[in-house]
Design an enzyme around this catalytic site. Structure first.
Site, PDB file in Angstrom:
ATOM      1  N   GLN A 256     -44.950  -9.452   1.172  1.00  0.00           N
ATOM      2  CA  GLN A 256     -45.466  -9.577  -0.198  1.00  0.00           C
ATOM      3  C   GLN A 256     -45.700 -11.028  -0.546  1.00  0.00           C
ATOM      4  O   GLN A 256     -46.699 -11.376  -1.174  1.00  0.00           O
ATOM      5  CB  GLN A 256     -44.466  -8.955  -1.174  1.00  0.00           C
ATOM      6  N   HIS A 259     -49.072 -12.988   0.137  1.00  0.00           N
ATOM      7  CA  HIS A 259     -50.281 -12.747  -0.644  1.00  0.00           C
ATOM      8  C   HIS A 259     -50.673 -13.955  -1.488  1.00  0.00           C
ATOM      9  O   HIS A 259     -51.837 -14.314  -1.585  1.00  0.00           O
ATOM     10  CB  HIS A 259     -50.067 -11.560  -1.600  1.00  0.00           C
ATOM     11  N   GLU A 324     -43.624  -3.394  -8.933  1.00  0.00           N
ATOM     12  CA  GLU A 324     -44.857  -2.796  -8.414  1.00  0.00           C
ATOM     13  C   GLU A 324     -44.548  -1.969  -7.164  1.00  0.00           C
ATOM     14  O   GLU A 324     -44.934  -0.808  -7.058  1.00  0.00           O
ATOM     15  CB  GLU A 324     -45.859  -3.903  -8.091  1.00  0.00           C
ATOM     16  N   HIS A 325     -43.866  -2.572  -6.206  1.00  0.00           N
ATOM     17  CA  HIS A 325     -43.436  -1.894  -4.981  1.00  0.00           C
ATOM     18  C   HIS A 325     -41.912  -1.900  -4.921  1.00  0.00           C
ATOM     19  O   HIS A 325     -41.287  -2.937  -5.142  1.00  0.00           O
ATOM     20  CB  HIS A 325     -43.954  -2.615  -3.726  1.00  0.00           C
ATOM     21  N   ASP A 358     -50.007  -0.035   1.666  1.00  0.00           N
ATOM     22  CA  ASP A 358     -51.146  -0.924   1.477  1.00  0.00           C
ATOM     23  C   ASP A 358     -52.399  -0.412   2.178  1.00  0.00           C
ATOM     24  O   ASP A 358     -53.512  -0.660   1.718  1.00  0.00           O
ATOM     25  CB  ASP A 358     -50.815  -2.324   2.022  1.00  0.00           C
ATOM     26  N   HIS A 417     -62.942  18.393 -46.180  1.00  0.00           N
ATOM     27  CA  HIS A 417     -62.307  19.073 -45.055  1.00  0.00           C
ATOM     28  C   HIS A 417     -61.836  20.462 -45.483  1.00  0.00           C
ATOM     29  O   HIS A 417     -62.103  21.469 -44.823  1.00  0.00           O
ATOM     30  CB  HIS A 417     -61.099  18.268 -44.549  1.00  0.00           C
TER      31      HIS A 417
END
Length: 454
Positions: A256, A259, A324-325, A358, A417
């Site tokens: 990770q 990245h 996230e993961h 991924d 209405h």
């Protein structure tokens, strides 16, 4: 290398202990605002100028030709093409299970209610460039759209230095059903997809990750078009017990970190000695990494080790981080699934590195970041459809519900209405029992007899 926190027994982990970087900052938002407005005003001319300014590429055209798109697979090595086809099959198979059908329900009184599910007419997917090339992002964004039935899928991605698009990205686009590809990136690509230019027609929705300027541009155009999410830096949280091999935990954290220098990596374990072993393994792996500088920056600036006392405290920490993961490198990992409340994607057991998600497992890798897994979900087929409510009342159904509709309408002060129902019920002018429409008012009709319009 990584910052450490030692929790006391029963001490809850607090959100304030996380050093998160937002999806974008004020500088990015200001710059993106100017770029978006420039593209709205000047269209293609702005795209050419901004691409030369930010990417150092002087383009002569924006759209990749059909011939180049169709023949891209010929310029990709056979092993990569085989891997892309394998990934595409499994991603498509997973997302086909998400398809929802339109439905109708008939009540006993004759009313029919339901929902009509329709694919969006067009979507734009953004595929980042810069530090790396991401054909996997093409598959993960375009395949759910294709499965949903979207007819027009436009892809925007930054050009390479020679003004082209990487062949593997084009090959993935062709596999995934992309209908048009444009060599433009950054906030200007988001603006072009949202508002259109002389070459690019606007789309209904934009999906896909990007840098801070892309995220800021998506925020700016949101509302004029749909967006999937405003994604920040990627992140992983690894929970490891004493059975987890430190070298595997270390490489998963690094997967990770490589990245982006802003990528966040969290390790949750039960003792300091184990944390030492993981950091020693990281130092060993870094000697062989082709992205050592980026990886090291991420781990030093955004890395965090949380030492807990037991698995209950570990899971509580996970749910606060809402990563996230999430990788569960623990014995009997499936046993903890029910306790995990907040995570974008959950990877269970030693044989499930984040890399499988991924690329090839099937579930989408476009995931909520920055703690938004508390309320957000992975990209799915649902992002590429819209739903219309269906209502058809019979005379009996309206008769059943009339007094309730009129009562609520008059309570809210909406005379027309209530009158729209009263007239259908054969009643004369409806009035309120009180001189105003404050709470507690009761509606009455001049003609109080039961009846219906015929």
């Amino acid at each position: 290398m990584m910052r450490r926190i030692q929790l006391k027994p029963c001490e809850p982990f607090q959100d304030s202990l996380i050093n998160r970087t937002g999806a974008f900052n004020v500088k990015a938002l200001q710059a993106a605002t100017e770029i978006v407005e420039d593209v709205r005003q000047r269209g293609d001319e702005a795209l050419f100028d901004l691409t030369e300014r930010f990417d150092g590429v002087k383009l002569t055209r924006l759209r990749v030709s059909k011939e180049e798109l169709d023949s891209a697979h010929e310029r990709v090595d056979s092993q990569t093409m085989e891997a892309l086809r394998h990934a595409a099959r499994q991603i498509r198979e997973f997302h086909e299970r998400q398809i929802q059908q339109s439905w109708l329900f008939a009540r006993e009184d004759g009313a029919i209610v339901g929902a009509k599910v329709s694919a969006l007419n067009s979507v734009g997917i953004y595929v980042p460039g810069g530090r790396a090339l991401y054909p996997s992002t093409v598959l993960m964004n375009a395949l759910p759209a294709s499965v949903a039935g979207v007819k027009r899928i436009a892809c925007a991605t930054p050009p390479t230095k020679d003004g082209h698009v990487d062949a593997a990205i084009l090959a993935a686009a062709k596999l995934a059903g992309v209908t048009e590809v444009y060599t433009v990136g950054g906030a200007q690509a988001v603006a072009a997809l949202a508002y259109g230019t002389q070459t690019i027609s606007p789309v209904c929705k934009i999906t896909g990750p990007g840098n801070a300027y892309v995220a800021a541009a998506k925020k700016i155009v949101s509302g004029d078009v749909g967006i999937d999410m405003i994604a920040g830096p990627s992140e992983v949280c690894v929970v490891a017990d004493g059975t987890a091999e430190p070298a595997l935990v270390a490489i998963d954290l690094m997967a990770q970190a490589e990245h982006d220098p802003l990528a966040a990596c969290y390790l949750i374990c039960e003792d300091a000695e184990y944390a030492d072993a993981v950091e020693a393994a990281i130092k060993e792996h870094l000697q062989h990494s082709t992205r050592a500088d980026i990886t090291r920056q991420s781990l030093v600036s955004q890395g965090l080790i949380v030492i807990v006392n037991d698995m209950d405290q570990a899971i509580q920490t996970v749910n606060v981080i809402a990563p996230e993961h999430l990788e569960m490198h623990v014995r009997n990992a499936m046993d903890y699934l029910g306790q995990i409340e907040n995570a974008g994607a959950i990877f269970l057991g030693d044989w499930t590195p984040e890399a499988v998600g991924d690329y090839v497992a099937g579930p989408n890798h476009t995931l909520p970041t920055g703690g938004t897994a508390r309320y957000a979900s992975p990209l799915s087929v649902d992002e590429f459809v819209k739903k219309s409510s269906i209502i058809q009342y019979s005379q009996d159904a309206l008769q059943n519900d009339a007094k309730h509709i009129m009562q609520i309408a008059m309570h809210e002060g909406l005379w027309a209405h209530a009158q729209s129902v009263a007239l259908r019920m054969g009643k004369a002018n409806i009035t309120s029992a009180s001189s105003d429409t404050k709470a507690g008012s009761r509606c009455t009709c001049e003609d109080s007899t039961e009846g219906s319009a015929r």
